[in-house]
Structures are given as C-alpha cells and as structure tokens.
Design an enzyme around this catalytic site. Structure first.
Site, PDB file in Angstrom:
ATOM      1  N   GLY A   1       6.289   4.652   8.520  1.00 25.22           N
ATOM      2  CA  GLY A   1       5.468   5.867   8.537  1.00 25.22           C
ATOM      3  C   GLY A   1       5.598   6.545   9.887  1.00 25.22           C
ATOM      4  O   GLY A   1       6.600   6.377  10.590  1.00 25.22           O
ATOM      5  N   SER A   2       4.563   7.285  10.250  1.00 18.78           N
ATOM      6  CA  SER A   2       4.645   8.085  11.476  1.00 18.78           C
ATOM      7  C   SER A   2       4.483   7.216  12.722  1.00 18.78           C
ATOM      8  O   SER A   2       3.869   6.140  12.674  1.00 18.78           O
ATOM      9  CB  SER A   2       3.556   9.154  11.445  1.00 18.78           C
ATOM     10  OG  SER A   2       2.300   8.513  11.371  1.00 18.78           O
ATOM     11  N   THR A   3       4.998   7.716  13.820  1.00 20.62           N
ATOM     12  CA  THR A   3       4.897   6.983  15.089  1.00 20.62           C
ATOM     13  C   THR A   3       3.439   6.848  15.518  1.00 20.62           C
ATOM     14  O   THR A   3       3.031   5.799  16.014  1.00 20.62           O
ATOM     15  CB  THR A   3       5.755   7.691  16.160  1.00 20.62           C
ATOM     16  OG1 THR A   3       7.127   7.562  15.751  1.00 20.62           O
ATOM     17  CG2 THR A   3       5.599   7.077  17.532  1.00 20.62           C
TER      18      THR A   3
ATOM     19  N   GLY B   1       1.926   4.086  13.526  1.00 18.77           N
ATOM     20  CA  GLY B   1       2.596   2.850  13.952  1.00 18.77           C
ATOM     21  C   GLY B   1       2.023   2.332  15.267  1.00 18.77           C
ATOM     22  O   GLY B   1       1.791   1.134  15.431  1.00 18.77           O
TER      23      GLY B   1
ATOM     24  N   LYS C   1       0.874  -1.190   0.000  1.00 13.59           N
ATOM     25  CA  LYS C   1       0.000   0.000   0.000  1.00 13.59           C
ATOM     26  C   LYS C   1       0.904   1.231   0.000  1.00 13.59           C
ATOM     27  O   LYS C   1       1.473   1.600   1.024  1.00 13.59           O
ATOM     28  CB  LYS C   1      -0.881  -0.028   1.253  1.00 13.59           C
ATOM     29  CG  LYS C   1      -2.247   0.590   1.101  1.00 13.59           C
ATOM     30  CD  LYS C   1      -2.254   2.074   0.832  1.00 13.59           C
ATOM     31  CE  LYS C   1      -2.078   2.912   2.064  1.00 13.59           C
ATOM     32  NZ  LYS C   1      -1.830   4.344   1.753  1.00 13.59           N
TER      33      LYS C   1
ATOM     34  N   CYS D   1      13.252  10.548   7.574  1.00 11.75           N
ATOM     35  CA  CYS D   1      12.967  10.126   8.955  1.00 11.75           C
ATOM     36  C   CYS D   1      14.208  10.236   9.827  1.00 11.75           C
ATOM     37  O   CYS D   1      14.123  10.511  11.016  1.00 11.75           O
ATOM     38  CB  CYS D   1      12.458   8.695   8.940  1.00 11.75           C
ATOM     39  SG  CYS D   1      13.550   7.618   8.008  1.00 11.75           S
TER      40      CYS D   1
ATOM     41  N   GLU E   1       8.928   0.849  11.213  1.00 12.80           N
ATOM     42  CA  GLU E   1       9.986   1.849  10.982  1.00 12.80           C
ATOM     43  C   GLU E   1       9.291   3.199  11.114  1.00 12.80           C
ATOM     44  O   GLU E   1       8.543   3.598  10.213  1.00 12.80           O
ATOM     45  CB  GLU E   1      10.558   1.723   9.560  1.00 12.80           C
ATOM     46  CG  GLU E   1      11.234   0.413   9.261  1.00 12.80           C
ATOM     47  CD  GLU E   1      12.677   0.362   9.718  1.00 12.80           C
ATOM     48  OE1 GLU E   1      13.146   1.336  10.345  1.00 12.80           O
ATOM     49  OE2 GLU E   1      13.316  -0.664   9.470  1.00 12.80           O
TER      50      GLU E   1
ATOM     51  N   GLU F   1       9.110  15.889  15.180  1.00  6.06           N
ATOM     52  CA  GLU F   1       9.637  15.831  13.812  1.00  6.06           C
ATOM     53  C   GLU F   1       9.111  17.032  13.033  1.00  6.06           C
ATOM     54  O   GLU F   1       7.896  17.225  12.969  1.00  6.06           O
ATOM     55  CB  GLU F   1       9.037  14.588  13.128  1.00  6.06           C
ATOM     56  CG  GLU F   1       9.938  13.419  13.056  1.00  6.06           C
ATOM     57  CD  GLU F   1       9.348  12.331  12.175  1.00  6.06           C
ATOM     58  OE1 GLU F   1       8.153  12.033  12.285  1.00  6.06           O
ATOM     59  OE2 GLU F   1      10.119  11.775  11.382  1.00  6.06           O
TER      60      GLU F   1
HETATM   61  P1  NAD Z   1       1.833   8.251   7.862  1.00  4.62           P
HETATM   62  O1  NAD Z   1       2.008   7.412   9.070  1.00  4.62           O
HETATM   63  O2  NAD Z   1       0.812   9.304   7.884  1.00  4.62           O
HETATM   64  O3  NAD Z   1       1.504   7.333   6.595  1.00  4.62           O
HETATM   65  C1  NAD Z   1       2.327   6.252   6.235  1.00  4.62           C
HETATM   66  C2  NAD Z   1       1.488   5.244   5.467  1.00  4.62           C
HETATM   67  O4  NAD Z   1       0.509   4.694   6.350  1.00  4.62           O
HETATM   68  C3  NAD Z   1       0.722   5.832   4.287  1.00  4.62           C
HETATM   69  O5  NAD Z   1       0.721   4.888   3.249  1.00  4.62           O
HETATM   70  C4  NAD Z   1      -0.684   5.998   4.856  1.00  4.62           C
HETATM   71  O6  NAD Z   1      -1.700   5.961   3.884  1.00  4.62           O
HETATM   72  C5  NAD Z   1      -0.783   4.792   5.764  1.00  4.62           C
HETATM   73  N1  NAD Z   1      -1.750   4.915   6.858  1.00  4.62           N
HETATM   74  C6  NAD Z   1      -2.265   6.036   7.405  1.00  4.62           C
HETATM   75  N2  NAD Z   1      -3.116   5.716   8.410  1.00  4.62           N
HETATM   76  C7  NAD Z   1      -3.130   4.361   8.491  1.00  4.62           C
HETATM   77  C8  NAD Z   1      -3.796   3.431   9.331  1.00  4.62           C
HETATM   78  N3  NAD Z   1      -4.632   3.825  10.302  1.00  4.62           N
HETATM   79  N4  NAD Z   1      -3.573   2.121   9.146  1.00  4.62           N
HETATM   80  C9  NAD Z   1      -2.722   1.695   8.194  1.00  4.62           C
HETATM   81  N5  NAD Z   1      -2.068   2.522   7.356  1.00  4.62           N
HETATM   82  C10 NAD Z   1      -2.257   3.852   7.506  1.00  4.62           C
HETATM   83  O7  NAD Z   1       3.273   8.825   7.549  1.00  4.62           O
HETATM   84  P2  NAD Z   1       3.682   9.775   6.351  1.00  4.62           P
HETATM   85  O8  NAD Z   1       3.265  11.158   6.716  1.00  4.62           O
HETATM   86  O9  NAD Z   1       3.262   9.200   5.061  1.00  4.62           O
HETATM   87  O10 NAD Z   1       5.274   9.643   6.385  1.00  4.62           O
HETATM   88  C11 NAD Z   1       6.066  10.396   7.190  1.00  4.62           C
HETATM   89  C12 NAD Z   1       6.461   9.620   8.422  1.00  4.62           C
HETATM   90  O11 NAD Z   1       7.137   8.421   8.046  1.00  4.62           O
HETATM   91  C13 NAD Z   1       7.435  10.372   9.278  1.00  4.62           C
HETATM   92  O12 NAD Z   1       7.043  10.249  10.612  1.00  4.62           O
HETATM   93  C14 NAD Z   1       8.764   9.657   9.039  1.00  4.62           C
HETATM   94  O13 NAD Z   1       9.673   9.771  10.082  1.00  4.62           O
HETATM   95  C15 NAD Z   1       8.303   8.255   8.833  1.00  4.62           C
HETATM   96  N6  NAD Z   1       9.316   7.476   8.092  1.00  4.62           N
HETATM   97  C16 NAD Z   1      10.059   6.559   8.776  1.00  4.62           C
HETATM   98  C17 NAD Z   1      11.052   5.831   8.120  1.00  4.62           C
HETATM   99  C18 NAD Z   1      11.890   4.819   8.851  1.00  4.62           C
HETATM  100  O14 NAD Z   1      12.578   4.040   8.190  1.00  4.62           O
HETATM  101  N7  NAD Z   1      11.855   4.791  10.159  1.00  4.62           N
HETATM  102  C19 NAD Z   1      11.263   6.028   6.761  1.00  4.62           C
HETATM  103  C20 NAD Z   1      10.487   6.968   6.092  1.00  4.62           C
HETATM  104  C21 NAD Z   1       9.506   7.693   6.777  1.00  4.62           C
END
Ligand code: NAD
Length: 516
Positions: free
Chosen positions: A273-275, A278, A221, A329, A295, A426
C-alpha cells in the site's frame, strides 16, 4: 459527454505505417482509411459478456471456511467507478472479527496446515491455481466492474498472473528444503496480509500463494474499494476443499487493517500500500516479535537515451504509465529523455496519446478505464493543478470522457523541475512528468533523487549502457527495453521508502519462513 480542448491536426501527421505501405509498393489505402493523428479509428462497442459468477448484493466475511456476518452488523457499499452505481454491500469487519479470524487461522495452523507435508499442501495450491485458470474470464469481469480497470488488462494480465503465482508456489511447497539447502526452513505461523486496490486479485495471489506454500495460515484484508474478487476467491478455496481456517478474509477499511496489525497472535504482517500507511505499520510493530515486509509507493524513472529505438520506447512508456489508468506502484511516472531526441519523443508521445481510447472498462477496445474511486480522481486532479501552478506545461489528449463515472484523460507535463510535486509524489493516474537530461550520469543522479526506489526503466541500443545504468539505479526492479513485465519467479520489491522484503522467487519464499 464532457469534451476536452480540441487539438489542431497538422497535415503531415499521417500514420507512418500507412505511408510505408504505399512506399513499399503495397496498394495505397483508400482515402477514407488514411488515419490522421487526432482522428481515431471508429470502433463499434465490443462489450465483454457478463460474468457467469453472479455478483451478490451482499458479501460477508470469510472466517473458518464459512461466510459469516460481521460483529458490527454494518456493511459499506462497493461502487462501480465506471458509472458510480453501487455494485454490492461489503461487510465491515472490526477488531472482534479480526479476533475470530486470527483464532480460526491459529487453529488451522496448529492442527492441520502447519502439520501437513509440503507435498499435500502443493496439491491444494495446484487445485486453486487450476480453478482460477478455469474462471479467469468471469473473475476478470468482476475485477473490472469493481476496480475500473480495463477488461483487456484484467483478463490478459491480472488473472493469468494470479493463477501463475499459485502454480509457481504449488511447485515450491514440497521443495523448500532444496530451496534453502543445508538449512531448516519452517513456517512462521499466522500471517496478516493487507493489500491495496490497484491489483486486487493479483495482490491477493502474491500474498497468499507463497504464505500457504510455506505452511502458514492467513488472514487477508482487501482494500475497501475492491473486496469483491477476494470473496469470490474464498469460494474457490472452498471449492478446492482447502481446510477451514487456512485462509480467512476480513473486509473493511483502515481500522480493520490496524486491528490485524496490532493483534497479538499474528506472527507476520505483509503489507502492500502507500508509504504513509507502511510507515505507520512499521512504527506500531517496532519492538514486537512480529516480522514485517512492506511493498510501498514508487516514483519510477523511465530513462530514454539518444540511441534508443524510439517507437519501441514510446510503447514502453504507454505500457508503463497509461495502461491500468496509471494505478501502478511501479509506473514509469518520471520520463527522462536525452536532449537530442526530445522533439521526436514528445511528438510521437502526443500522437500516441491521441490514439488511446478512454471509457467503459468492460469494452474490449478500451485502453484506459475508470479511475478507481472519486477520492483517487480528486487526488490526481489536485496534483495536476499543483503541476500547473508550479509552472510545468500540461498536455492532455483530446478525448471524450463518459459523463458519469471517474475518468481522467491521458496527459503529460513538460518543463518539469525535479523539485515539482509532480516529479516527487506518486500521481497514481495516467499523467506523466517529462524531463530532459544531457548525459547518462546526469539521468542516473536525478533518477535516484527521490525517497522511493521501487522500479525503473532504461531504453538504449547499447548493452554496456544498460548494465551501467541498471546496476546504479537505486530501484528494486529495472526493466531494459521493456516495462511492467512480471513473473512469479522474479522477486519484486523496493529500496528506500518503497519498502523492504521481496515477493516472488526464492526471496519471496524466504519472507514467509523461519530459516535456521
Ligand atoms: P493505502 O495505504 O491507503 O491502503 C492499502 C491497504 O491498507 C488498504 O487495504 C487499506 O484499507 C489498508 N489500511 C489503511 N490504513 C491502514 C492502517 N492504519 N493500518 C493497516 N491497514 C491500513 O494504499 P492504497 O491507496 O490502497 O494503494 C495505493 C498505494 O499502494 C500506492 O502508494 C501504491 O504505490 C502502493 N502499492 C505498492 C505496491 C508494491 O508492490 N510496492 C503494489 C501496489 C500498490
């Protein structure tokens, strides 16, 4: 053009390399070539040629080896953040589409991929890696169009690394028994993978390559603002004759991701994605048999000691937070500078910032492209506002931002306290928080004083200090005398609220295996 505050140019601010050229006896450059900080070299536009991979006006879901319409019949726009124009329409996948994709992945696992020898799987991965490599430039153009990152970054970093991940894992596919000698590694089954927008192709490769090498089938996704390159990757899978259903791609927003997380026939979720999201995923998987790796976010400390090579450190700082618009990130977003060198570091940082060019992501001269979305730009602005309100001093490079599109000038804060939001949260944009310290012990304590623990950087001339700091920093990755360097053989992942599990290296393979 919007214009930021003009800055005073002081006459002693002449580029050191130009000065040293004359002091070493080299010909003195003509007066008009002497660059003062605050001036910029004037570059003619150098736009990257268009991609040979044609953008489609509409992108469908990729399920069972075919592009199929979403059950909802709905589509959402993908916007070019550099000019706010619609690039394409993306299918909005829902729970019914996730159901179809998981079924296709299960079928492929049970009948084809799960039974295939590692040697055969490896051949497919090599083929995919080579196809990505052939199309690096074209995919990079699409990546920059869709996500706003500079073409330099997508063409020289993201895409080559994505190919490298497939090459690396292709090599492991038939050697898993040797990687875990004396044990019996087996695939997990069907894995659901959810990725963010900051490295769309690279994150897809990080997730898919190890999962496939280990014999799993996948439902991916992508993030809602950057789905386009993942769907061109699907075309590459078809071109490589990857059996149907081995990789399925369901586009959509958070609800689509949640449907994947909660599907009962998924064996593992790998999320980047975001904490916040997660944590929600971890809660919904608690008590189920599903495996999980996360991650998540970061608030990295980049520590510059008094004995560090300052010019080198400045380049590392620039690399660590300003390139890729700060959408990293592991960005070194908290800069800790030892007190004795604060003045030269700030001066050189300010000067270097003035030389960065912000603008069209597809121009090869651009250093900082477009912020990924309006929402993200607003988030950055609101955190900048909070920094000012809490009393930190804001320094922004004077630069002209394009009138249309989502852009933010490179900037930094001084006078930052550990308790300020800009030191804790962040920012995910080209804005740095600068803090000072007296002793390495103090730097360590403050660097670790965050809920995150993804990455950190150390700059010092002394090897023993590097080891001391690196071993005590609570971060998954610590760079010394460099920043933001990645390799598929090197495991990447977090401590604390930056997540758990590793991607890359042998540890990354283990995350996709049941090892008896
Ligand atoms: P986000 O958490 O908003 O979204 C990430 C993904 O999760 C997207 O595909 C989104 O559609 C999906 N998503 C959103 N809500 C969901 C839910 N309830 N259930 C399942 N999936 C859901 O994050 P973002 O704004 O897209 O990305 C930025 C964040 O990602 C930052 O916090 C960054 O630090 C983190 N990030 C971490 C790493 C790492 O390796 N640790 C790498 C890249 C980005």
């Amino acid at each position: 053009m919007k214009k930021n505050k003009p800055r005073k140019i002081v006459s002693h601010d002449v580029i050191p390399s130009v000065m040293s050229a004359s002091s070493h006896g080299a010909p003195v450059p003509p007066a008009e070539r002497i660059l003062r900080f605050g001036d910029r070299w004037k570059y003619a536009p150098a736009p990257e040629a268009p991609s040979d991979l044609k953008l489609r006006s509409r992108y469908e879901l990729f399920i069972g080896g075919k592009f199929v319409k979403p059950s909802s019949g709905k589509y959402f726009p993908s916007i070019n953040p550099a000019n706010e124009q619609q690039l394409a329409e993306i299918a909005l996948g829902n729970a019914a589409d996730v159901e179809r994709a998981v079924k296709a992945a299960r079928h492929a696992y049970d009948h084809v991929w799960g039974k295939m020898s590692g040697r055969e799987r490896g051949k497919y991965l090599f083929r995919i890696a080579r196809l990505i490599q052939e199309k690096i430039r074209d995919l990079a153009v699409l990546e920059s169009l869709d996500g706003g990152k500079t073409i330099r970054e997508s063409r020289n970093i993201d895409l080559p690394l994505a190919a490298a991940h497939f090459f690396y894992h292709a090599g492991w596919a038939d050697k898993l028994d040797y990687a875990f000698a004396g044990r019996r590694p087996r695939p997990l089954g069907v894995v659901g993978q959810i990725i963010p927008w900051n490295f769309p192709m690279l994150m897809a490769a990080w997730k898919l390559a190890p999962a496939l090498a280990c014999g799993n089938t996948c439902v991916l996704k992508p993030a809602e603002t950057t789905s386009i390159t993942a769907l061109h990757l699907a075309e590459i899978f078809a071109e490589a004759d990857l059996p149907e259903g081995v990789v399925n791609i369901v586009t959509g927003a958070g609800d689509t991701g949640a449907a994947l997380v909660n599907h009962p026939d998924i064996d593992k979720i790998a999320f980047t994605g975001s904490t916040d999201v997660g944590k929600r995923i971890a809660k919904s998987l608690a008590g189920t048999r599903k495996k999980l790796t996360l991650e998540l976010g970061g608030k990295a400390a980049n520590i510059v000691c008094e004995d560090a090579p300052i010019d080198q450190a400045i380049e590392g700082i620039i690399q660590g937070i300003y390139f890729n618009q700060g959408h990293v990130c592991c960005a070194g977003s908290r800069l800790f500078v030892q007190e004795g060198i604060v003045e030269p570091v700030i001066r050189r940082l300010r000067n270097r910032l003035r030389s960065l060019r912000v603008g069209d992501p597809l121009d090869k001269n651009t250093d900082i492209g477009a912020i990924n979305s309006r929402e993200q730009l607003e988030r950055i602005r609101s955190l900048v506002e909070s920094g000012r309100e809490e009393g930190a001093e804001y320094h922004e490079a004077p630069c002209e931002l394009p009138a249309k599109g989502y852009y933010h000038a490179p900037a930094f804060f001084t006078g930052v306290a550990d308790s300020h939001r800009i030191a804790q949260e962040e920012i995910f944009g080209p804005v740095l928080s600068v803090m000072t310290f007296r002793t390495p012990e103090e730097a360590l304590e403050r660097a670790n004083n965050t809920p995150y623990g993804l990455s950190a950087g150390v700059w010092t001339d002394k090897g023993s200090k590097v080891f001391k700091l690196a071993t005590q920093l609570r971060a998954g990755v610590v760079w010394a005398e460099t920043y933001n360097k990645f390799d598929p053989a090197s495991p990447f992942g977090g401590y604390k609220e930056s997540g758990f599990g590793r991607e890359g290296g042998k540890q990354g393979l283990a995350a996709y295996l049941q090892i008896d």
